[in-house]
Design a protein around this motif. Sequence first.
Motif, PDB file in Angstrom:
ATOM      1  N   GLU A   1     -12.970  42.444  51.545  1.00 21.26           N
ATOM      2  CA  GLU A   1     -12.049  42.110  52.621  1.00 21.26           C
ATOM      3  C   GLU A   1     -11.279  40.829  52.292  1.00 21.26           C
ATOM      4  OE1 GLU A   1     -15.300  42.407  52.925  1.00 21.26           O
ATOM      5  OE2 GLU A   1     -15.817  44.002  54.345  1.00 21.26           O
TER       6      GLU A   1
ATOM      7  N   TRP B   1      -8.446  39.344  57.143  1.00 24.20           N
ATOM      8  CA  TRP B   1      -9.440  40.136  57.883  1.00 24.20           C
ATOM      9  C   TRP B   1     -10.622  39.264  58.299  1.00 24.20           C
ATOM     10  CZ3 TRP B   1     -14.526  41.528  57.603  1.00 24.20           C
ATOM     11  CH2 TRP B   1     -14.925  42.634  58.360  1.00 24.20           C
ATOM     12  N   ARG B   2     -11.097  38.418  57.369  1.00 26.35           N
ATOM     13  CA  ARG B   2     -12.267  37.584  57.685  1.00 26.35           C
ATOM     14  C   ARG B   2     -11.955  36.584  58.790  1.00 26.35           C
ATOM     15  NH1 ARG B   2     -12.638  37.382  51.949  1.00 26.35           N
ATOM     16  NH2 ARG B   2     -12.011  35.172  51.952  1.00 26.35           N
TER      17      ARG B   2
ATOM     18  N   ARG C   1      -8.851  37.392  53.225  1.00 26.31           N
ATOM     19  CA  ARG C   1      -9.076  36.252  54.117  1.00 26.31           C
ATOM     20  C   ARG C   1      -8.483  36.506  55.498  1.00 26.31           C
ATOM     21  NH1 ARG C   1      -7.263  30.753  51.367  1.00 26.31           N
ATOM     22  NH2 ARG C   1      -7.807  30.045  53.482  1.00 26.31           N
TER      23      ARG C   1
END
Length: 784
Positions: free
Chosen positions: A749, A753-754, A751
């Motif tokens: 994933e 998305w995080r 950054r």
Amino acid sequence: MADLERAPRGTRTTTDGVAVIMPVHAQAESLESTVEGFLATMAQAGHDHRIVVVDDGSPDGTGQVLDELAARYPDRIVAVRHDDRQGHEAAIRTGIKAALERTSMGRLLLLGADGRLKPTDLPVLLRVQREERADAVIGFREWAGPLFRRAGGRVRPVAGRLLLGTHGRDALWDYRLLDCRLLDEREAGGASVPAEPASRSRAGDGELRIIEHPLDGPAGSARPGGASLRTIARSLPALAPAYGNLVRGGGRWRWARRLLRPEDPVLALLMAACAVLSLVAFLHHFGQGAVLLYNDSSSHLLIARRVIDSPTAGLAQLGGVWPPLPHVLALPFIWHDAVFYSGLAGSLISMVSYLVTVRYLYLIAAGMAGDGARTVSSARGRAAGVAAAGLFALNPNVLYLQSTPMTELLLFACTAAAVHHLQIWCRTGRYTQLTFASAATLLATLTRYEGWVLALAMTAVVGYVSWRRRRGRSQAEAQLIFFGVVAFSGVLGWVTWSRVIFGDWLYWHSGEYAKPSLWVSPADRNIGALDRSWLTYSQAMVHDLGHLTLAAAALGLLAYAWRRRLRIEAVAPYTLLVFMPFFVYALYAGQRPLHLPETHGDFYNVRFGLVMALAAAVFAGYLVSLVAGHLVSPRRPVRERWIQSTLAAAVVATVLAVPGTATLAEPLDWDAGWDERAVTAAVKWLRGHYDGGRVLMENYDNETVVFDSRIPLGRIVYEGAFRLWDRALKDPAGSGIRWIYLRTIPGEEDRTWRALHGGPALTRDYTLVYQDGTQQIYRRKETP
């Protein structure tokens, strides 16, 4: 007067005197005072002199006054007359011929029709010539008078700079003090005659010393005709003879002369053929849609484009992962959308680098073969050069990479140039060549990190050669410093850039997007296994170069090492071997990954082995030179054409033995993966639905989406936008973000998305408009 007899060149015996060439027309009233003023001044100064007065068909009593002056001063005045007016240029020419034929004066002073030179100026020019030991002294005054006349006085200097390449105020000034040996009366052509010495010095006559000297004060009652439109119009066409002489002498259009009459016709023909081959290869791969298959290709283009098109445009967009030279070179082309999105902006650099590399490989191999007998060295050199250039130029892996925006070809060009100039320096000791070698090494260090290893190897050779020449420790240190300061300035500059921009001296190596752990798996079988690392890199070379090329290179290396050993004139080509141990160590230490079907089941970074094509080409070329030298020896009188044909066939067969195009197979396999197919679908959706506004998207690992979606880069907020990026991750709606792209692959994933997944920002302000197993796309909700 009719045409004067031409004095045989080089037969005059001259004195230290000066002959004043004075063209006159309709100056009956002022001629006597002007001539006697020069006579009195020269007599008072004690200079041996003659005054050559040319009456250019005057309709008044100028001719009668001239006759009286010649009768009064028969040993000091030479009278020449034109029956009708032929113009100032013809009068100058006639005066020069008369002075060369009828006087023994070693210097000439050319005066203009406007009389702007005062008699008292002549001793000044003579003094300056003596003190400066000059071949010619050009006296000048600033033009005075009306604006149109001042502007006219600057027309001729501009013409002289453009046509003759002179850098003085005026290539056509009407008063010059010249040494007679500078003039060839057989070629003199009017007003262009004063320009001849300058043009000849530009053509390469390095022993000429031509200086300018300002003359003080006004020109008295002189008529300012020198800047009149009529005078200018008559004098400009007279530049043609001087320009023609300059072209014939090589001072102008040298590129055209070399094109029509190249010093090495074989090299010229080779370069022309490779230029066609380069273009054909690009068109082929472009037609196949393969130019931008490597993700790194679009990444290089994006870096360059963001310097001029980004929410935070500027040089800081060059980043700190890849050295900057390829991206800087792309700046002149990157702004044009068609050139940018086609990949041509980067491919042009690779294609030019391909040609540069071919040229230098030819020269390196020819230089390596130049130790044979005088009767065969030329044939051996050509054979070695053509073989080396052919093995590199025809390699399918090279032809593919030179069609892409990848940076390998630029590194190859810088490396080959550096080694060639180092090779010449090792033979001659010329500092000019060492300068070229250090400059090319500098460019290599700013292209790829392999260039840093090249710089170390080149420095070792410089130190070794300096020590072997035994010219003293101080001189060896001076040469090392001279080379190293330039060669390593790129390394120092890039490390300093990392500190200034990112706050870390080692950001280029261990930064967030540069650390090896991003690419190298801890389970990579090369890590800690030196034998496997050697085997992996050797297999990569086989895929890139083929068994036959490597075998010929190995035999050539052995023969070269046996025959030349470590002689100072022979050590430069060994630097091309340094890349193999460097990459083997990189695999062993886990700094770089390299996958092959034999060991990992797929291709990854197989192009790392292609850098050894440089060494393989030149050492295989040396082997070819030995074969050619043996065949054309006096004991074996074989036709040279047959030899050339046989060797050419052998080179082609060797290239054909390369097992496919591994550098193309790698990105094709990657592009055929499921993730890439899913990305392609998302890109197609974005191109059809994007309707403006800012987009929040991480660039790392999403380069294909960024590039292929054709969203203007100035509207994409990404990690290189610094503080703007951080604010957008915390509050995308408050930062004006309309679209959000998230990569959702489990374990990979991004950054975005995080930072946003599961948070209120997405569900409150944005609507999910596209989703698959690879990515999600959100669009901001419309306010009611």
